[in-house]
Design an enzyme around this catalytic site. Structure first.
Site, PDB file in Angstrom:
ATOM      1  N   PRO A 151       0.767  -1.230   0.000  1.00  0.00           N
ATOM      2  CA  PRO A 151       0.000   0.000   0.000  1.00  0.00           C
ATOM      3  C   PRO A 151       0.803   1.288   0.000  1.00  0.00           C
ATOM      4  CG  PRO A 151      -0.940  -1.470   1.593  1.00  0.00           C
ATOM      5  CD  PRO A 151       0.369  -2.060   1.133  1.00  0.00           C
ATOM      6  N   PRO A 164      -5.411  -3.437   1.621  1.00  0.00           N
ATOM      7  CA  PRO A 164      -6.524  -2.744   2.287  1.00  0.00           C
ATOM      8  C   PRO A 164      -6.564  -1.272   1.883  1.00  0.00           C
ATOM      9  CG  PRO A 164      -4.704  -3.062   3.824  1.00  0.00           C
ATOM     10  CD  PRO A 164      -4.303  -3.743   2.543  1.00  0.00           C
ATOM     11  N   ARG A 185      -1.148   4.553   0.377  1.00  0.00           N
ATOM     12  CA  ARG A 185      -0.594   5.913   0.218  1.00  0.00           C
ATOM     13  C   ARG A 185       0.205   5.913  -1.070  1.00  0.00           C
ATOM     14  NH1 ARG A 185      -1.084   3.260   5.166  1.00  0.00           N
ATOM     15  NH2 ARG A 185      -0.152   4.351   6.913  1.00  0.00           N
ATOM     16  N   ARG A 197       2.678 -12.035   2.631  1.00  0.00           N
ATOM     17  CA  ARG A 197       2.074 -12.590   1.414  1.00  0.00           C
ATOM     18  C   ARG A 197       3.096 -13.499   0.729  1.00  0.00           C
ATOM     19  NH1 ARG A 197       0.754  -6.994   1.660  1.00  0.00           N
ATOM     20  NH2 ARG A 197      -1.490  -6.697   1.970  1.00  0.00           N
TER      21      ARG A 197
END
Ligand SMILES: O=C(O)C/C(=C\C=C(/O)C(=O)O)C(=O)O
Length: 132
Positions: free
Chosen positions: A2, A36, A41, A72
């Protein structure tokens, strides 16, 4: 993602493809389905002080780093990385076809032990989704 860091050399910042890069990476990362929303960002930075390749002023670069949380498996990370990179290349192909451009992309996994969070975006996003 993210966390995405996008850097580009200042000599291409006004190119239309580069102007779309932040949104394209944001969309591609979310479309992987593994990140998520509240963790996302995307930063876009123009680098004004650089030397690329042989130093010709026409040379340009884009460097994208996605830093993701630990845990992951490689297959999942690779599928996500491939998808985002394909989108980056598709977007930048016309620019790549018309000028010297070095595009680099990498995915880094953050430490499972040294990754700290103080983030209430998940709750805000859930509340907003619930009130729609
Ligand atoms: O761990 C990370 O920083 C990246 C991440 C999720 C981040 C959040 O959910 C957060 O900052 O709250 C990830 O899924 O890779």
């Amino acid at each position: 993602m993210p966390h995405a860091w996008i850097e580009c050399s200042a000599n291409i910042v006004d190119e239309p493809e580069v102007q779309q890069l932040k949104q394209r990476i944001y969309d591609a990362a979310l479309q992987t389905g593994i990140f998520p929303l509240g963790g996302v960002r995307v930063r876009f930075q123009v680098i004004t002080d650089y030397i690329v390749g042989d130093g010709d002023p026409a040379n340009s670069f884009v460097h994208v780093v996605l830093r993701i949380g630990a845990g992951r498996d490689l297959e999942t990370r690779k599928a996500a990385a491939d998808r985002v990179f394909e989108q980056v290349c598709e977007l930048l192909k016309p620019l790549h076809d018309r000028r010297p451009l070095a595009v680099a992309f990498e995915v880094q996994e953050m430490s499972a032990d040294l990754n700290y969070k103080f983030n209430n975006l998940h709750e805000y996003i859930n509340q907003r989704a619930g009130s729609r």
